[in-house]
Write an enzyme that holds these catalytic residues in place. Sequence first.
Site, PDB file in Angstrom:
ATOM      1  N   ASN A   9       0.862  -1.189   0.000  1.00  0.00           N
ATOM      2  CA  ASN A   9       0.000   0.000   0.000  1.00  0.00           C
ATOM      3  C   ASN A   9       0.901   1.242   0.000  1.00  0.00           C
ATOM      4  OD1 ASN A   9      -1.382   2.284   1.142  1.00  0.00           O
ATOM      5  ND2 ASN A   9      -3.079   0.925   1.619  1.00  0.00           N
ATOM      6  N   ASP A  11      -0.067   4.470  -0.096  1.00  0.00           N
ATOM      7  CA  ASP A  11      -0.745   5.715   0.318  1.00  0.00           C
ATOM      8  C   ASP A  11       0.211   6.712   0.963  1.00  0.00           C
ATOM      9  OD1 ASP A  11      -3.088   4.508  -0.432  1.00  0.00           O
ATOM     10  OD2 ASP A  11      -3.853   4.228   1.604  1.00  0.00           O
ATOM     11  N   HIS A  12       1.094   6.202   1.819  1.00  0.00           N
ATOM     12  CA  HIS A  12       1.884   7.142   2.618  1.00  0.00           C
ATOM     13  C   HIS A  12       3.074   7.723   1.865  1.00  0.00           C
ATOM     14  CE1 HIS A  12      -0.958   6.698   5.656  1.00  0.00           C
ATOM     15  NE2 HIS A  12      -0.714   5.414   5.844  1.00  0.00           N
ATOM     16  N   ARG A  20       3.743  18.624   1.578  1.00  0.00           N
ATOM     17  CA  ARG A  20       4.382  19.827   1.060  1.00  0.00           C
ATOM     18  C   ARG A  20       3.639  20.414  -0.150  1.00  0.00           C
ATOM     19  NH1 ARG A  20       9.641  22.125   1.137  1.00  0.00           N
ATOM     20  NH2 ARG A  20       9.612  21.394   3.273  1.00  0.00           N
ATOM     21  N   HIS A  52      -5.446   3.682  -1.679  1.00  0.00           N
ATOM     22  CA  HIS A  52      -6.785   4.036  -1.176  1.00  0.00           C
ATOM     23  C   HIS A  52      -7.109   5.451  -1.633  1.00  0.00           C
ATOM     24  CE1 HIS A  52      -9.517   4.212   2.696  1.00  0.00           C
ATOM     25  NE2 HIS A  52     -10.153   4.588   1.614  1.00  0.00           N
ATOM     26  N   ARG A  54      -9.266   8.164  -1.026  1.00  0.00           N
ATOM     27  CA  ARG A  54     -10.233   8.588   0.003  1.00  0.00           C
ATOM     28  C   ARG A  54     -11.057   9.753  -0.523  1.00  0.00           C
ATOM     29  NH1 ARG A  54      -8.777   6.493   5.415  1.00  0.00           N
ATOM     30  NH2 ARG A  54     -10.518   7.755   6.090  1.00  0.00           N
ATOM     31  N   ARG A  58      -6.878  12.904   0.871  1.00  0.00           N
ATOM     32  CA  ARG A  58      -5.799  13.364   1.752  1.00  0.00           C
ATOM     33  C   ARG A  58      -4.423  12.866   1.319  1.00  0.00           C
ATOM     34  NH1 ARG A  58      -7.274  10.018   7.211  1.00  0.00           N
ATOM     35  NH2 ARG A  58      -9.245  11.074   6.881  1.00  0.00           N
ATOM     36  N   HIS A  59      -4.373  11.737   0.617  1.00  0.00           N
ATOM     37  CA  HIS A  59      -3.055  11.287   0.131  1.00  0.00           C
ATOM     38  C   HIS A  59      -3.102  10.972  -1.372  1.00  0.00           C
ATOM     39  CE1 HIS A  59      -4.947   7.552   1.431  1.00  0.00           C
ATOM     40  NE2 HIS A  59      -4.605   7.689   2.696  1.00  0.00           N
ATOM     41  N   GLU A  79      -8.407   0.537  -3.031  1.00  0.00           N
ATOM     42  CA  GLU A  79      -9.227   0.540  -1.806  1.00  0.00           C
ATOM     43  C   GLU A  79     -10.144   1.739  -1.857  1.00  0.00           C
ATOM     44  OE1 GLU A  79      -7.316   0.921   1.958  1.00  0.00           O
ATOM     45  OE2 GLU A  79      -6.130  -0.855   1.568  1.00  0.00           O
ATOM     46  N   THR A 109      -7.024   6.445   9.986  1.00  0.00           N
ATOM     47  CA  THR A 109      -6.929   5.354   9.020  1.00  0.00           C
ATOM     48  C   THR A 109      -8.194   4.515   9.170  1.00  0.00           C
ATOM     49  OG1 THR A 109      -5.592   3.463   8.297  1.00  0.00           O
ATOM     50  CG2 THR A 109      -5.626   3.904  10.654  1.00  0.00           C
ATOM     51  N   THR A 110      -8.390   3.527   8.287  1.00  0.00           N
ATOM     52  CA  THR A 110      -9.606   2.710   8.350  1.00  0.00           C
ATOM     53  C   THR A 110      -9.679   2.032   9.718  1.00  0.00           C
ATOM     54  OG1 THR A 110      -9.106   2.260   6.047  1.00  0.00           O
ATOM     55  CG2 THR A 110     -10.941   1.056   7.010  1.00  0.00           C
ATOM     56  N   GLU A 160     -10.877  -9.329   2.899  1.00  0.00           N
ATOM     57  CA  GLU A 160      -9.628  -8.967   3.565  1.00  0.00           C
ATOM     58  C   GLU A 160      -9.938  -8.873   5.053  1.00  0.00           C
ATOM     59  OE1 GLU A 160      -7.155  -5.899   1.868  1.00  0.00           O
ATOM     60  OE2 GLU A 160      -6.437  -5.305   3.859  1.00  0.00           O
ATOM     61  N   HIS A 200      -3.814  -4.511   7.576  1.00  0.00           N
ATOM     62  CA  HIS A 200      -3.947  -3.396   8.517  1.00  0.00           C
ATOM     63  C   HIS A 200      -3.069  -3.605   9.743  1.00  0.00           C
ATOM     64  CE1 HIS A 200      -5.465   0.187  10.320  1.00  0.00           C
ATOM     65  NE2 HIS A 200      -6.111   0.433   9.197  1.00  0.00           N
ATOM     66  N   GLY A 201      -2.117  -2.711   9.891  1.00  0.00           N
ATOM     67  CA  GLY A 201      -1.269  -2.721  11.093  1.00  0.00           C
ATOM     68  C   GLY A 201      -0.201  -3.801  11.108  1.00  0.00           C
ATOM     69  N   GLY A 222       1.160  -1.385   4.326  1.00  0.00           N
ATOM     70  CA  GLY A 222       1.564  -0.055   3.887  1.00  0.00           C
ATOM     71  C   GLY A 222       2.479   0.666   4.847  1.00  0.00           C
TER      72      GLY A 222
HETATM   73  N1  PXP Z   1      -5.861  -2.947   4.123  1.00  0.00           N
HETATM   74  C1  PXP Z   1      -6.838  -2.029   4.268  1.00  0.00           C
HETATM   75  C2  PXP Z   1      -8.224  -2.412   3.898  1.00  0.00           C
HETATM   76  C3  PXP Z   1      -6.545  -0.719   4.706  1.00  0.00           C
HETATM   77  O1  PXP Z   1      -7.540   0.195   4.827  1.00  0.00           O
HETATM   78  C4  PXP Z   1      -5.214  -0.384   4.981  1.00  0.00           C
HETATM   79  C5  PXP Z   1      -4.865   1.019   5.368  1.00  0.00           C
HETATM   80  O2  PXP Z   1      -5.066   1.863   4.282  1.00  0.00           O
HETATM   81  C6  PXP Z   1      -4.221  -1.376   4.816  1.00  0.00           C
HETATM   82  C7  PXP Z   1      -4.583  -2.654   4.403  1.00  0.00           C
HETATM   83  C8  PXP Z   1      -2.792  -1.104   5.092  1.00  0.00           C
HETATM   84  O3  PXP Z   1      -2.649  -0.866   6.468  1.00  0.00           O
HETATM   85  P1  PXP Z   1      -1.254  -0.431   7.049  1.00  0.00           P
HETATM   86  O4  PXP Z   1      -0.907   0.872   6.429  1.00  0.00           O
HETATM   87  O5  PXP Z   1      -1.519  -0.344   8.533  1.00  0.00           O
HETATM   88  O6  PXP Z   1      -0.265  -1.508   6.694  1.00  0.00           O
END
Ligand code: PXP
Length: 250
Positions: A9, A11-12, A20, A52, A54, A58-59, A79, A109-110, A160, A200-201, A222
């Site tokens: 992922n 996103d970040h 910036r 993702h 959103r 935001r990202h 996502e 976050t989600t 998921e 997630h996490g 991510g």
């Molecule tokens: N899966 C889903 C459905 C998510 O919403 C996210 C966060 O965007 C992730 C995976 C990735 O999570 P993490 O950034 O905590 O690894």
Amino acid sequence: MSSLRLGVNIDHVATLRQARYATMPQSKNAEPDPVAAASVCERAGAGGIVAHLRSDRRHIQDRDIERLRQSIMTKLNLEMGNTPEIVDFALRTVPDEVCLVPEKREEVTTEGGLDVITQHKELSATVKRLQLAGIRVSLFIDPTLEQVDAAAELGVEMVELHTGRLANAFTEKIEKEELEKLRAAARAASESKVQVNAGHGINYKNIALIHQIPNLTELNIGHSIVSRAVRVGLGTAVKEMLAAMENYRG
Ligand code: PXP
């Protein structure tokens, strides 16, 4: 090679750019570029790229997804929340996969999984539209048998399983109960012939626990990878995660 696939992922990567350049999207100085990052992840062995879009943008931006669609070699997993605007965007862009997630503006976050039971009707219509466009659909759910059954009933290709609570419990060393829930949910989904992903996490420490969840096909990770990339570089961060996923026995 691990038989477990890694979806990175990104996103970040976009979060850092937006910090910036949110008000100067056309700037030639805008960096880092999530599309370039995706390519690094793929070359390092990622099996897919996750982003993702959103509703508050935001990202990740629309243009990022359009460019990813053009350039990635593996597969694009978009996502998204189940809103008309974003669903229309997905139908125009046609990612390989969509993972439907709940989305609240105020959350960082989600936070939890979709409630597939109470949202059956709205989800059913969206799942059908996406599938008709040739997109494989995943639902991000909490690991309960009720949610797995409701997802299977909708005819989605994948679920998921939300591992966020496991990740939190791990830091307090109280992960047993959450792990048991994930194991049961994974078994149930697999018995219903639904592909089982998790995310997630997940980080470089708690990944050890993920090996105890059966029937997994893919992990979507991510924040921990992008964070590690600050110290070791993105390609190495991806390779290190792949190494930690090796020898998964399913
Ligand atoms: N899966 C889903 C459905 C998510 O919403 C996210 C966060 O965007 C992730 C995976 C990735 O999570 P993490 O950034 O905590 O690894």
